[in-house]
Design a protein around this motif. Structure first.
Motif, PDB file in Angstrom:
ATOM      1  N   SER A  24      11.511  -1.122  46.715  1.00 37.17           N
ATOM      2  CA  SER A  24      12.483  -1.966  47.389  1.00 37.17           C
ATOM      3  C   SER A  24      13.870  -1.414  47.119  1.00 37.17           C
ATOM      4  O   SER A  24      14.111  -0.758  46.117  1.00 37.17           O
ATOM      5  N   ILE A  25      14.761  -1.686  48.061  1.00 32.24           N
ATOM      6  CA  ILE A  25      16.126  -1.174  47.972  1.00 32.24           C
ATOM      7  C   ILE A  25      17.082  -2.338  48.094  1.00 32.24           C
ATOM      8  O   ILE A  25      17.027  -3.095  49.060  1.00 32.24           O
ATOM      9  N   ALA A  26      17.945  -2.472  47.103  1.00 28.04           N
ATOM     10  CA  ALA A  26      19.012  -3.477  47.172  1.00 28.04           C
ATOM     11  C   ALA A  26      20.318  -2.725  47.287  1.00 28.04           C
ATOM     12  O   ALA A  26      20.551  -1.740  46.594  1.00 28.04           O
ATOM     13  N   LYS A  27      21.182  -3.168  48.195  1.00 33.07           N
ATOM     14  CA  LYS A  27      22.468  -2.505  48.395  1.00 33.07           C
ATOM     15  C   LYS A  27      23.586  -3.429  47.940  1.00 33.07           C
ATOM     16  O   LYS A  27      23.460  -4.637  47.993  1.00 33.07           O
ATOM     17  N   GLY A  28      24.667  -2.832  47.493  1.00 32.70           N
ATOM     18  CA  GLY A  28      25.812  -3.631  47.093  1.00 32.70           C
ATOM     19  C   GLY A  28      26.985  -2.749  46.720  1.00 32.70           C
ATOM     20  O   GLY A  28      26.974  -1.549  46.938  1.00 32.70           O
ATOM     21  N   ASP A  29      27.980  -3.386  46.148  1.00 34.83           N
ATOM     22  CA  ASP A  29      29.181  -2.698  45.691  1.00 34.83           C
ATOM     23  C   ASP A  29      29.286  -2.893  44.181  1.00 34.83           C
ATOM     24  O   ASP A  29      28.779  -3.855  43.639  1.00 34.83           O
ATOM     25  N   THR A  30      29.982  -1.983  43.520  1.00 37.62           N
ATOM     26  CA  THR A  30      30.290  -2.194  42.119  1.00 37.62           C
ATOM     27  C   THR A  30      31.595  -2.966  42.043  1.00 37.62           C
ATOM     28  O   THR A  30      32.207  -3.271  43.052  1.00 37.62           O
ATOM     29  N   ASP A  31      32.031  -3.254  40.831  1.00 39.49           N
ATOM     30  CA  ASP A  31      33.322  -3.922  40.688  1.00 39.49           C
ATOM     31  C   ASP A  31      34.467  -2.990  41.060  1.00 39.49           C
ATOM     32  O   ASP A  31      35.611  -3.367  41.064  1.00 39.49           O
ATOM     33  N   LEU A  32      34.134  -1.767  41.404  1.00 40.35           N
ATOM     34  CA  LEU A  32      35.137  -0.803  41.857  1.00 40.35           C
ATOM     35  C   LEU A  32      35.071  -0.658  43.381  1.00 40.35           C
ATOM     36  O   LEU A  32      35.326   0.395  43.935  1.00 40.35           O
ATOM     37  N   ALA A  33      34.715  -1.741  44.060  1.00 35.36           N
ATOM     38  CA  ALA A  33      34.515  -1.717  45.509  1.00 35.36           C
ATOM     39  C   ALA A  33      35.756  -1.231  46.252  1.00 35.36           C
ATOM     40  O   ALA A  33      35.656  -0.642  47.321  1.00 35.36           O
ATOM     41  N   ALA A  34      36.928  -1.488  45.689  1.00 39.23           N
ATOM     42  CA  ALA A  34      38.158  -1.040  46.341  1.00 39.23           C
ATOM     43  C   ALA A  34      38.200   0.483  46.438  1.00 39.23           C
ATOM     44  O   ALA A  34      38.908   1.034  47.273  1.00 39.23           O
ATOM     45  N   HIS A  35      37.432   1.145  45.587  1.00 38.44           N
ATOM     46  CA  HIS A  35      37.376   2.604  45.609  1.00 38.44           C
ATOM     47  C   HIS A  35      36.194   3.092  46.431  1.00 38.44           C
ATOM     48  O   HIS A  35      35.798   4.248  46.333  1.00 38.44           O
ATOM     49  N   LYS A  36      35.614   2.182  47.225  1.00 39.54           N
ATOM     50  CA  LYS A  36      34.533   2.498  48.150  1.00 39.54           C
ATOM     51  C   LYS A  36      33.315   3.071  47.439  1.00 39.54           C
ATOM     52  O   LYS A  36      32.750   4.066  47.869  1.00 39.54           O
ATOM     53  N   VAL A  37      32.925   2.427  46.337  1.00 40.72           N
ATOM     54  CA  VAL A  37      31.706   2.779  45.625  1.00 40.72           C
ATOM     55  C   VAL A  37      30.600   1.856  46.125  1.00 40.72           C
ATOM     56  O   VAL A  37      30.712   0.637  46.035  1.00 40.72           O
ATOM     57  N   LYS A  38      29.558   2.431  46.665  1.00 38.51           N
ATOM     58  CA  LYS A  38      28.403   1.677  47.146  1.00 38.51           C
ATOM     59  C   LYS A  38      27.222   1.965  46.232  1.00 38.51           C
ATOM     60  O   LYS A  38      27.060   3.081  45.746  1.00 38.51           O
ATOM     61  N   VAL A  39      26.410   0.943  46.011  1.00 38.19           N
ATOM     62  CA  VAL A  39      25.287   1.055  45.088  1.00 38.19           C
ATOM     63  C   VAL A  39      23.980   0.841  45.832  1.00 38.19           C
ATOM     64  O   VAL A  39      23.856  -0.090  46.627  1.00 38.19           O
ATOM     65  N   ILE A  40      23.018   1.715  45.555  1.00 41.38           N
ATOM     66  CA  ILE A  40      21.639   1.510  45.995  1.00 41.38           C
ATOM     67  C   ILE A  40      20.824   1.298  44.727  1.00 41.38           C
ATOM     68  O   ILE A  40      20.783   2.182  43.860  1.00 41.38           O
ATOM     69  N   LYS A  41      20.219   0.144  44.597  1.00 35.04           N
ATOM     70  CA  LYS A  41      19.381  -0.154  43.441  1.00 35.04           C
ATOM     71  C   LYS A  41      17.933  -0.074  43.880  1.00 35.04           C
ATOM     72  O   LYS A  41      17.473  -0.904  44.659  1.00 35.04           O
ATOM     73  N   LEU A  42      17.245   0.943  43.405  1.00 35.34           N
ATOM     74  CA  LEU A  42      15.859   1.172  43.784  1.00 35.34           C
ATOM     75  C   LEU A  42      14.919   0.463  42.805  1.00 35.34           C
ATOM     76  O   LEU A  42      15.280   0.254  41.644  1.00 35.34           O
ATOM     77  N   SER A  43      13.717   0.162  43.279  1.00 33.72           N
ATOM     78  CA  SER A  43      12.703  -0.361  42.370  1.00 33.72           C
ATOM     79  C   SER A  43      11.331   0.103  42.839  1.00 33.72           C
ATOM     80  O   SER A  43      11.132   0.389  44.026  1.00 33.72           O
ATOM     81  N   GLY A  44      10.414   0.198  41.898  1.00 34.27           N
ATOM     82  CA  GLY A  44       9.062   0.654  42.212  1.00 34.27           C
ATOM     83  C   GLY A  44       8.980   2.168  42.254  1.00 34.27           C
ATOM     84  O   GLY A  44       9.547   2.856  41.413  1.00 34.27           O
ATOM     85  N   ASN A  45       8.260   2.688  43.254  1.00 35.76           N
ATOM     86  CA  ASN A  45       8.050   4.128  43.391  1.00 35.76           C
ATOM     87  C   ASN A  45       8.953   4.708  44.477  1.00 35.76           C
ATOM     88  O   ASN A  45       9.172   4.078  45.503  1.00 35.76           O
ATOM     89  N   LEU A  46       9.441   5.911  44.231  1.00 33.14           N
ATOM     90  CA  LEU A  46      10.151   6.666  45.262  1.00 33.14           C
ATOM     91  C   LEU A  46       9.254   7.853  45.586  1.00 33.14           C
ATOM     92  O   LEU A  46       9.162   8.803  44.797  1.00 33.14           O
ATOM     93  N   ASN A  47       8.542   7.764  46.720  1.00 33.37           N
ATOM     94  CA  ASN A  47       7.554   8.787  47.068  1.00 33.37           C
ATOM     95  C   ASN A  47       7.507   8.984  48.574  1.00 33.37           C
ATOM     96  O   ASN A  47       8.370   8.489  49.297  1.00 33.37           O
TER      97      ASN A  47
END
Length: 131
Positions: free
Chosen positions: A2-25
């Motif tokens: 599963s993939i969760a998307k979001g921003d860090t607390d540094l969102a003003a600097h256009k940092v995007k986060v992809i939080k993966l879980s499980g297997n990447l295959n």
């Protein structure tokens, strides 16, 4: 995976986060690549891939990461990783990808470094304006 998307607390600097879980295959690497494309369209400057909940990654997952790295680099976007487990770390070391990717121990470590960079940039700007 599963993939969760979001921003860090540094969102003003256009940092995007992809939080993966499980297997990447091979089963879900296409979904990962599609998510990367969305970050280009959304104007990200840095994409942080958080592996904290990833339990396994195979060569297809590694290939998807390399393709994402190349795609983002062509768009002048930095790809960084954090929170990789032992299996993923060994895969990176065996393929020398640990020398290609910037890897942080945790998302907090990444955020600290980014805040330090922002502070040093501000201090440099103040000094330049003073001189």
């Amino acid at each position: 995976m599963s993939i969760a998307k979001g921003d860090t607390d540094l969102a003003a600097h256009k940092v995007k986060v992809i939080k993966l879980s499980g297997n990447l295959n091979s089963t879900n690497s296409q979904e990962f690549r599609q998510n990367i494309t969305q970050f280009i369209e959304n104007g990200a400057k840095i994409v942080l891939v958080d592996f904290q909940d990833v339990t396994f990654m195979d060569s297809s997952g590694l290939g998807a990461l390399v393709l994402a790295f190349k795609t983002l680099k062509a768009a002048d976007i930095k790809l960084v990783l954090c929170s990789i487990n032992e299996q993923v770390r060994i895969l990176f070391e065996l393929t020398n990808m640990d020398k290609v990717f910037e890897i942080f121990p945790s998302q907090d470590a990444f955020n600290r470094e980014q805040r330090d960079l922002v502070r040093s940039d501000k201090k440099s700007a103040i000094v330049k304006n003073y001189i």
